[in-house]
Write a protein that holds these residues in place. Structure first.
Motif, short mmCIF file in Angstrom:
data_model
loop_
_atom_site.label_atom_id
_atom_site.label_comp_id
_atom_site.label_asym_id
_atom_site.label_seq_id
_atom_site.Cartn_x
_atom_site.Cartn_y
_atom_site.Cartn_z
N ALA A 1 2.21 7.47 5.16
CA ALA A 1 1.57 7.95 6.48
C ALA A 1 3.19 8.44 7.00
CB ALA A 1 0.72 6.43 6.97
N PRO B 1 11.03 -3.19 5.53
CA PRO B 1 11.11 -3.89 6.42
C PRO B 1 10.33 -4.81 5.67
CG PRO B 1 11.08 -2.23 7.46
CD PRO B 1 11.45 -1.95 6.74
N LEU B 2 9.01 -3.60 5.55
CA LEU B 2 7.98 -5.06 4.72
C LEU B 2 8.53 -5.30 3.11
CD1 LEU B 2 5.52 -1.69 4.77
CD2 LEU B 2 5.56 -4.49 5.61
N VAL C 1 3.29 -13.62 7.86
CA VAL C 1 2.11 -13.39 8.51
C VAL C 1 1.61 -12.40 10.10
CG1 VAL C 1 1.27 -14.41 11.27
CG2 VAL C 1 2.34 -15.86 9.05
N SER D 1 0.22 4.64 0.64
CA SER D 1 -0.41 5.36 1.46
C SER D 1 0.61 4.91 2.86
CB SER D 1 -1.96 5.32 2.24
OG SER D 1 -2.43 3.67 2.32
N LEU D 2 1.32 3.72 3.22
CA LEU D 2 2.39 3.44 4.07
C LEU D 2 3.26 4.78 3.98
CD1 LEU D 2 1.94 -0.68 4.28
CD2 LEU D 2 0.72 1.24 5.60
N ARG E 1 12.40 2.68 7.77
CA ARG E 1 11.54 2.19 8.84
C ARG E 1 10.31 1.33 8.50
NH1 ARG E 1 11.85 3.55 14.39
NH2 ARG E 1 10.11 2.18 14.22
N VAL E 2 10.03 1.65 7.39
CA VAL E 2 8.87 1.00 6.56
C VAL E 2 9.38 0.33 5.43
CG1 VAL E 2 6.06 1.72 5.78
CG2 VAL E 2 7.22 2.47 7.88
N PHE F 1 4.98 5.79 16.82
CA PHE F 1 5.86 6.12 15.48
C PHE F 1 6.24 7.35 15.34
CE2 PHE F 1 7.00 6.75 11.26
CZ PHE F 1 7.81 5.33 10.83
N ARG G 1 -2.95 7.52 16.24
CA ARG G 1 -1.25 7.85 16.06
C ARG G 1 -0.34 8.95 15.48
NH1 ARG G 1 0.89 4.00 10.34
NH2 ARG G 1 -1.19 5.49 9.81
N ASP H 1 0.70 -1.11 0.00
CA ASP H 1 0.36 -0.25 -0.20
C ASP H 1 1.00 1.66 -0.09
OD1 ASP H 1 -1.61 2.19 0.51
OD2 ASP H 1 -3.16 1.16 2.21
N ALA I 1 -3.51 3.10 6.63
CA ALA I 1 -1.87 2.79 6.62
C ALA I 1 -1.54 2.45 8.52
CB ALA I 1 -2.05 3.97 5.95
N LEU I 2 -2.29 1.97 8.56
CA LEU I 2 -1.43 1.28 9.83
C LEU I 2 -0.50 0.62 9.24
CD1 LEU I 2 -4.42 0.17 12.43
CD2 LEU I 2 -3.05 2.44 12.22
N PHE I 3 0.95 0.40 10.39
CA PHE I 3 2.27 -0.30 9.81
C PHE I 3 2.14 -1.50 10.61
CE2 PHE I 3 3.44 4.61 10.77
CZ PHE I 3 3.76 4.44 9.55
N PRO I 4 1.67 -2.77 8.53
CA PRO I 4 2.00 -3.59 9.23
C PRO I 4 2.70 -4.85 9.85
CG PRO I 4 1.77 -4.16 6.86
CD PRO I 4 2.04 -2.03 7.45
N HIS I 5 3.33 -4.46 9.86
CA HIS I 5 4.97 -4.80 10.71
C HIS I 5 5.10 -4.46 12.23
CE1 HIS I 5 6.23 -1.63 8.64
NE2 HIS I 5 7.59 -1.53 8.95
N MET I 6 4.01 -3.20 12.28
CA MET I 6 4.67 -3.42 14.00
C MET I 6 3.44 -3.42 14.71
SD MET I 6 6.08 0.79 12.69
CE MET I 6 7.21 1.18 12.29
N LEU J 1 4.01 11.37 9.39
CA LEU J 1 4.68 11.07 10.89
C LEU J 1 5.82 11.24 11.01
CD1 LEU J 1 2.70 8.05 11.49
CD2 LEU J 1 1.43 10.23 13.12
#
Lengths: 267, 389
Positions: A171, A189-190, A267, A167-168, A185-186, B133, B181, A165, B120-125, A175
């Motif tokens: 976002a 890792p993804l 997962v 938008s990650l 950081r985003v 964050f 957040r 996505d 848009a939440l970070f799925p790995h956190m 922030l």
């Protein structure tokens, strides 16, 4: 009689499937079995022995070529994955523009261009460079392998990025993450499973290459596949089977390890 | 959250120090402007293919306000939000935040946070890591981040789920995490991009009052984007109605509903009847309208509107009654729609226009009409308004 359609219920399904598996795996099974042959033949079974593994292990040429193969594959896979990651970021994190499709084509061209053409071209260019610079180390092989490994690394990384996505990252920027922080950081890792997949794929492809290596290598720069090719021209003993078996085992190991890593990450 | 209202300036600044929401601007002057959009245009593409998403838009959003950008999809409301957040840059114009032009700044340099439509939440956190964050990126010390995360979790009532992955919580909970957040770094303005559209009806209702509560408790300016007029009316302090890249009207919910500036606003907000009519003499923004039936009605004019020639009169369904005899207009009942709290009677007028009357329901009787009945429509004395077409 309202049974749902299943390809497995079709007549002859089992037969066809068995023939396919047989054709695919019988030669490989034979190769593995004769690696353990006590005799010197690759066709006549004379009992179980590990002597060929022993012999291959004590053959300095085999060890030498194996180390070289791993060195080249490691260097080429890392370089190719870095290039592929940058290329994938550049081609997915942008608005569509004229010429983007052409860029995809350029990045993936090594998949389409016949390997022998690349090999001859590299041979001609590198021989001139060798004369001009006097350098004749492993660099040429690493460069050549990097070049043809890039598309293999690129495809899984791009697939992963496209599924992510957008938008990650937006976002993260919202922030207060700078571009680099957002990436580290985003995005990274993804993206990691994609990068690992690309790295493994590039490594295996490089390890396996014969044609380009055969053309580009200087004297004494045999990799395991080119060494084996050279040996096959002379006497064929189960030593070849033993080397191939180890090769196979390592490949399966890599794929298995990757499978578990990527499953855990998803997962 | 303690309110700063009534304190003198000195007290207020001291309170700001102690305040856990220390990053939040407590207004020096209560009516200070949070955001001022000045003559902003946004074009996508170049030359003849350029699409004007925003066309010379100007609007002022006040401190501590719950401000809603309302309009149909494609009206430019999300574009305006993205310009304020910094995800896009205006082609022309300025965006002032407390008097400073932020239009050229990248998003990570703006004290403005966003709640995304997709969350848009970070799925790995984990939930806690997601909430922390922004503070972490601002370089706050670990202890402060942790305290603030716990506080935000309490604020959105999610304390128990701090260590969950965002994929392990429900849609409504994800919504709360997204809010926490975005609020955690104490932004000066919180932007919300249709945040409730993915929720089912009941949860949406619940989150609407939750949002109002958060806005009151934190005192942060909210800019809320929606296409849902009911949502806009119930939650907002003020609403800007947008269409085709322009702001058509800015006002309190009652102003938007009862004093629509033009036909689009009247049509988009709530249900409305439009009637043709001829205007009489205008005096102090009031006039007398002659309808096609010959009936004469007193009517107000939309502010600043000087009509000439024939005009459109707008009447809300609840400002009219269906009666057996007489009435300002006559017609026939074409359809009756039951809504639980009220019933809509669709009347085909003698001039072939359709008119809807809304009638409050009662447990002891039905609406009193059946389809095909001859019916009169009586319009309330202050029910009619003349509109720009």
């Amino acid at each position: 009689m309202a049974r749902s359609f299943s390809v497995r219920a079709q007549p002859g399904f089992t037969t066809v499937a068995l023939i396919c598996f047989f054709l695919l795996y019988l030669p490989i099974a034979t190769l593995v079995v004769y690696a353990f042959n006590a005799g010197t033949s690759i066709a006549i079974w004379e009992g179980f022995s590990l002597r060929w593994f022993h012999q291959a292990w004590n053959n300095s040429q085999v060890i030498d070529a194996s180390i070289r193969s791993v060195q080249i594959a490691t260097a080429a896979a890392i370089l190719a994955t870095i290039c592929a990651t940058m290329a994938a970021l550049a081609t997915t994190r942008t608005r569509a523009y004229r010429g983007l499709t052409a860029k995809y084509a350029f990045i993936n061209a090594p998949l389409m261009v016949p390997e022998i053409v690349t090999a001859v071209a590299l041979l001609i260019v590198f021989s001139r460079v060798k004369i001009a610079t006097g350098y004749s180390g492993l660099g040429y092989l690493i460069l050549a392998h990097t070049a043809f490994c890039i598309p293999f690394a690129y495809l899984p990384i791009r697939a992963r990025l496209e599924a992510m996505d957008l938008s990650l990252e937006t976002a993260a920027a919202d922030l207060y993450a700078t571009r680099w922080q957002a990436f580290r950081r985003v995005t990274l890792p993804l993206l990691w499973p994609g990068i690992l997949a690309g790295l493994m794929l590039a490594f295996v492809i490089s390890l396996d290459d014969v044609v380009i290596t055969e053309f580009v290598k200087s004297g004494g720069q045999d990799t395991l596949p080119t060494y084996m090719l050279g040996q096959l021209r002379r006497v064929v003993t189960p030593e070849m089977n033993a080397i191939s078996t180890v090769f196979l085992a390592i490949s399966i190991l890599i794929v298995t390890v990757f499978f578990f890593i990527s499953r855990k990450r998803d997962v | 959250m303690p309110s700063a209202a009534g304190c003198d300036d000195n007290q207020r600044s001291r309170q700001k120090e102690r305040d856990v929401f220390s990053g939040v601007i407590v207004p020096e002057k209560p009516d200070r402007n949070a955001i001022e959009v000045r003559g902003v245009s946004k074009r996508f593409g170049i030359g003849e293919n350029a699409f004007k998403a925003l066309d010379n838009v100007s609007v002022t959003i006040r401190e501590n306000e719950f401000f809603t950008l309302l309009g149909p999809s494609g009206c430019g409301k999300t574009t305006l939000l993205r310009l304020i957040a910094g995800f896009d840059f205006p082609t022309e114009g300025q965006i002032m935040l407390h008097g400073q032009d932020i239009a050229p700044l990248p998003p990570f340099k703006r004290p403005v946070n966003t709640v995304f439509q997709s969350y848009a939440l970070f799925p790995h956190m984990t939930v806690g890591q997601n909430i922390g964050f922004g503070l972490e990126m601002l370089g706050k010390p670990k202890a402060e981040v942790k305290a603030r995360v716990d506080q935000m979790l309490r604020l959105v009532r999610m304390e128990a789920l701090k260590d969950r992955r965002t994929s392990q919580i429900s849609g409504g909970q994800q919504q709360r995490v997204a809010l926490a957040r975005a609020l955690a770094p104490s932004p000066k303005v919180l932007l919300l991009d249709e945040p409730l559209s993915a929720l089912d009806y009941k949860l949406r209702k619940e989150m609407q009052s939750e949002l109002k509560r958060l806005q009151t408790e934190t005192g942060i300016t909210f800019i809320f984007v929606t296409h849902d007029q009911e949502e806009a009316l119930t939650m907002s302090d003020r609403i800007a109605v947008m269409s085709a890249g322009k702001i058509l009207q800015v006002g309190a919910p009652w102003e938007i509903y009862d004093r629509p500036a033009d036909r689009f606003v009247a049509d988009f907000i709530g249900e409305t009847n439009f009637l043709p009519g001829t205007l009489g003499a205008i005096e102090n923004g009031r006039t007398t309208v002659t309808l096609s039936s010959g009936a004469m009605l007193p009517a107000t004019l939309a502010e600043g509107y000087v009509p000439n020639g024939p005009a459109t009169i707008v009447v809300r369904p609840e400002h009219a009654r269906a009666i057996r005899e007489g009435g300002d207009l006559r017609g026939q009942v074409e359809n009756i729609v039951y809504f639980g709290t009220d019933t809509h009677i669709h009347v085909r007028l003698d001039d072939r226009n359709l008119f809807t009357v809304r009638q409050q329901n009662s447990r002891s009787r039905d609406c009193g009409f059946v389809v095909g009945d001859a019916v009169g429509v009586a319009i309330a004395p202050d029910g009619a308004q003349v509109l720009k077409d």
